[in-house]
Design a protein around this motif. Structure first.
Motif, short mmCIF file in Angstrom:
data_model
loop_
_atom_site.label_atom_id
_atom_site.label_comp_id
_atom_site.label_asym_id
_atom_site.label_seq_id
_atom_site.Cartn_x
_atom_site.Cartn_y
_atom_site.Cartn_z
N ARG A 1 0.83 -1.21 0.00
CA ARG A 1 0.00 0.00 0.00
C ARG A 1 0.86 1.26 0.00
NH1 ARG A 1 -3.22 -2.89 3.66
NH2 ARG A 1 -2.18 -1.88 5.40
N LYS A 2 1.93 1.25 0.79
CA LYS A 2 2.80 2.43 0.86
C LYS A 2 3.45 2.67 -0.50
CE LYS A 2 3.31 4.90 3.52
NZ LYS A 2 2.64 6.22 3.60
N ASP A 3 3.86 1.60 -1.17
CA ASP A 3 4.46 1.76 -2.50
C ASP A 3 3.45 2.37 -3.47
OD1 ASP A 3 6.37 1.44 -4.63
OD2 ASP A 3 5.18 -0.28 -5.29
N VAL A 4 2.23 1.89 -3.45
CA VAL A 4 1.19 2.44 -4.33
C VAL A 4 0.98 3.92 -4.02
CG1 VAL A 4 -1.28 2.37 -4.88
CG2 VAL A 4 0.04 0.25 -4.78
N GLU A 5 0.95 4.27 -2.75
CA GLU A 5 0.77 5.68 -2.37
C GLU A 5 1.93 6.53 -2.87
OE1 GLU A 5 0.43 5.64 1.87
OE2 GLU A 5 -1.60 4.85 1.84
N VAL A 6 3.15 6.06 -2.70
CA VAL A 6 4.33 6.81 -3.13
C VAL A 6 4.32 6.99 -4.65
CG1 VAL A 6 6.86 6.67 -3.38
CG2 VAL A 6 5.78 6.24 -1.14
N ARG A 7 4.00 5.93 -5.37
CA ARG A 7 4.00 6.01 -6.83
C ARG A 7 2.81 6.78 -7.39
NH1 ARG A 7 3.22 1.40 -9.27
NH2 ARG A 7 2.71 0.19 -7.44
N SER A 8 1.78 6.99 -6.59
CA SER A 8 0.58 7.67 -7.09
C SER A 8 0.78 9.17 -7.28
CB SER A 8 -0.60 7.43 -6.14
OG SER A 8 -0.43 8.13 -4.93
N ILE A 9 1.85 9.70 -6.71
CA ILE A 9 2.11 11.14 -6.83
C ILE A 9 3.26 11.35 -7.82
CG2 ILE A 9 2.75 13.24 -5.60
CD1 ILE A 9 1.63 11.89 -3.07
N LYS A 10 3.03 12.17 -8.81
CA LYS A 10 4.06 12.44 -9.81
C LYS A 10 5.28 13.05 -9.14
CE LYS A 10 0.90 13.16 -13.63
NZ LYS A 10 0.38 14.11 -14.61
N PRO A 11 6.47 12.62 -9.54
CA PRO A 11 7.69 13.18 -8.94
C PRO A 11 8.06 14.53 -9.55
CG PRO A 11 8.29 11.49 -10.51
CD PRO A 11 6.78 11.53 -10.45
N LYS A 12 7.21 15.48 -9.31
CA LYS A 12 7.42 16.84 -9.80
C LYS A 12 7.59 17.75 -8.60
CE LYS A 12 5.99 16.09 -14.19
NZ LYS A 12 6.93 16.12 -15.27
N LEU A 13 8.37 18.80 -8.76
CA LEU A 13 8.63 19.71 -7.65
C LEU A 13 7.34 20.33 -7.10
CD1 LEU A 13 11.92 21.45 -8.82
CD2 LEU A 13 11.64 19.70 -7.06
N GLU A 14 6.36 20.56 -7.98
CA GLU A 14 5.11 21.17 -7.50
C GLU A 14 4.30 20.22 -6.61
OE1 GLU A 14 4.19 20.23 -11.95
OE2 GLU A 14 5.89 20.95 -10.83
N TYR A 15 4.64 18.93 -6.63
CA TYR A 15 3.96 17.95 -5.78
C TYR A 15 4.81 17.52 -4.58
CZ TYR A 15 1.02 17.57 -9.93
OH TYR A 15 0.20 17.84 -11.00
N ALA A 16 5.88 18.24 -4.35
CA ALA A 16 6.82 17.86 -3.28
C ALA A 16 6.14 17.80 -1.91
CB ALA A 16 8.00 18.83 -3.24
N GLU A 17 5.27 18.73 -1.63
CA GLU A 17 4.58 18.74 -0.33
C GLU A 17 3.71 17.49 -0.15
OE1 GLU A 17 1.38 21.56 1.91
OE2 GLU A 17 2.98 22.57 0.82
N ALA A 18 3.04 17.08 -1.20
CA ALA A 18 2.21 15.86 -1.14
C ALA A 18 3.08 14.62 -0.97
CB ALA A 18 1.37 15.73 -2.41
N ILE A 19 4.23 14.62 -1.61
CA ILE A 19 5.16 13.49 -1.47
C ILE A 19 5.66 13.41 -0.03
CG2 ILE A 19 7.44 12.60 -2.14
CD1 ILE A 19 6.81 13.70 -4.99
N VAL A 20 5.99 14.54 0.55
CA VAL A 20 6.43 14.57 1.95
C VAL A 20 5.34 14.00 2.86
CG1 VAL A 20 6.99 16.09 3.90
CG2 VAL A 20 8.08 16.46 1.68
N LYS A 21 4.12 14.43 2.61
CA LYS A 21 3.00 13.96 3.45
C LYS A 21 2.83 12.45 3.35
CE LYS A 21 -1.86 14.61 4.39
NZ LYS A 21 -3.11 15.24 4.05
N VAL A 22 2.84 11.92 2.14
CA VAL A 22 2.65 10.48 1.94
C VAL A 22 3.82 9.68 2.50
CG1 VAL A 22 2.59 8.69 0.15
CG2 VAL A 22 1.06 10.63 0.00
N ALA A 23 5.03 10.10 2.21
CA ALA A 23 6.22 9.37 2.67
C ALA A 23 6.39 9.45 4.18
CB ALA A 23 7.47 9.89 1.96
#
Length: 126
Positions: free
Chosen positions: A83-105
């Motif tokens: 599940r964590k892998d799916v969550e991490v991969r669900s957010i595009k690795p773009k700088l504008e999504y960095a905050e969402a990546i931080v939250k998920v990770a």
């Protein structure tokens, strides 16, 4: 009391578990501070790879268990890593999504819960 089998299972999962958590920590650090998108792409890919590896190892170890309770606990870890892998991969690795990546990770609650369930058996080996 842990058997030799459960000791082997616990020690087998320990390395991939530590690496997966380290990958998430690194991803949080990179997403929090990076100004280069390639760094974010690489950190996300590495975190995902480590989670997939943890999922595979935990799944294999679960299948090897004769104790149904311990098998179930390793299956919970398998599902949490997946599940964590799916969550991490669900957010595009773009700088504008960095905050969402931080939250998920940063949200490692499912992994922590799975580890807590294994702690009574595996704690002495970790």
């Amino acid at each position: 009391m842990a058997t030799a089998s459960s000791k082997a299972a616990c020690t087998t999962v320990r390395g991939p578990l530590e690496k997966a958590i380290a990958g998430l920590i690194t991803l949080v650090g990179v997403a929090s501070s990076s100004t280069v998108e390639a760094e974010l792409v690489n950190a996300r890919a590495e975190a995902s790879t480590r989670l997939v590896n943890l999922e595979a190892v935990a799944n294999r170890v679960a299948g090897e268990q004769t104790d149904r309770t311990l098998r179930k606990k390793f299956q919970v870890l398998t599902m949490a890593a997946g599940r964590k892998d799916v969550e991490v991969r669900s957010i595009k690795p773009k700088l504008e999504y960095a905050e969402a990546i931080v939250k998920v990770a940063s949200d490692t609650g499912d992994l922590e819960s799975a580890v807590d369930k294994l702690e009574p058996t595996c704690g002495r080996y970790w």
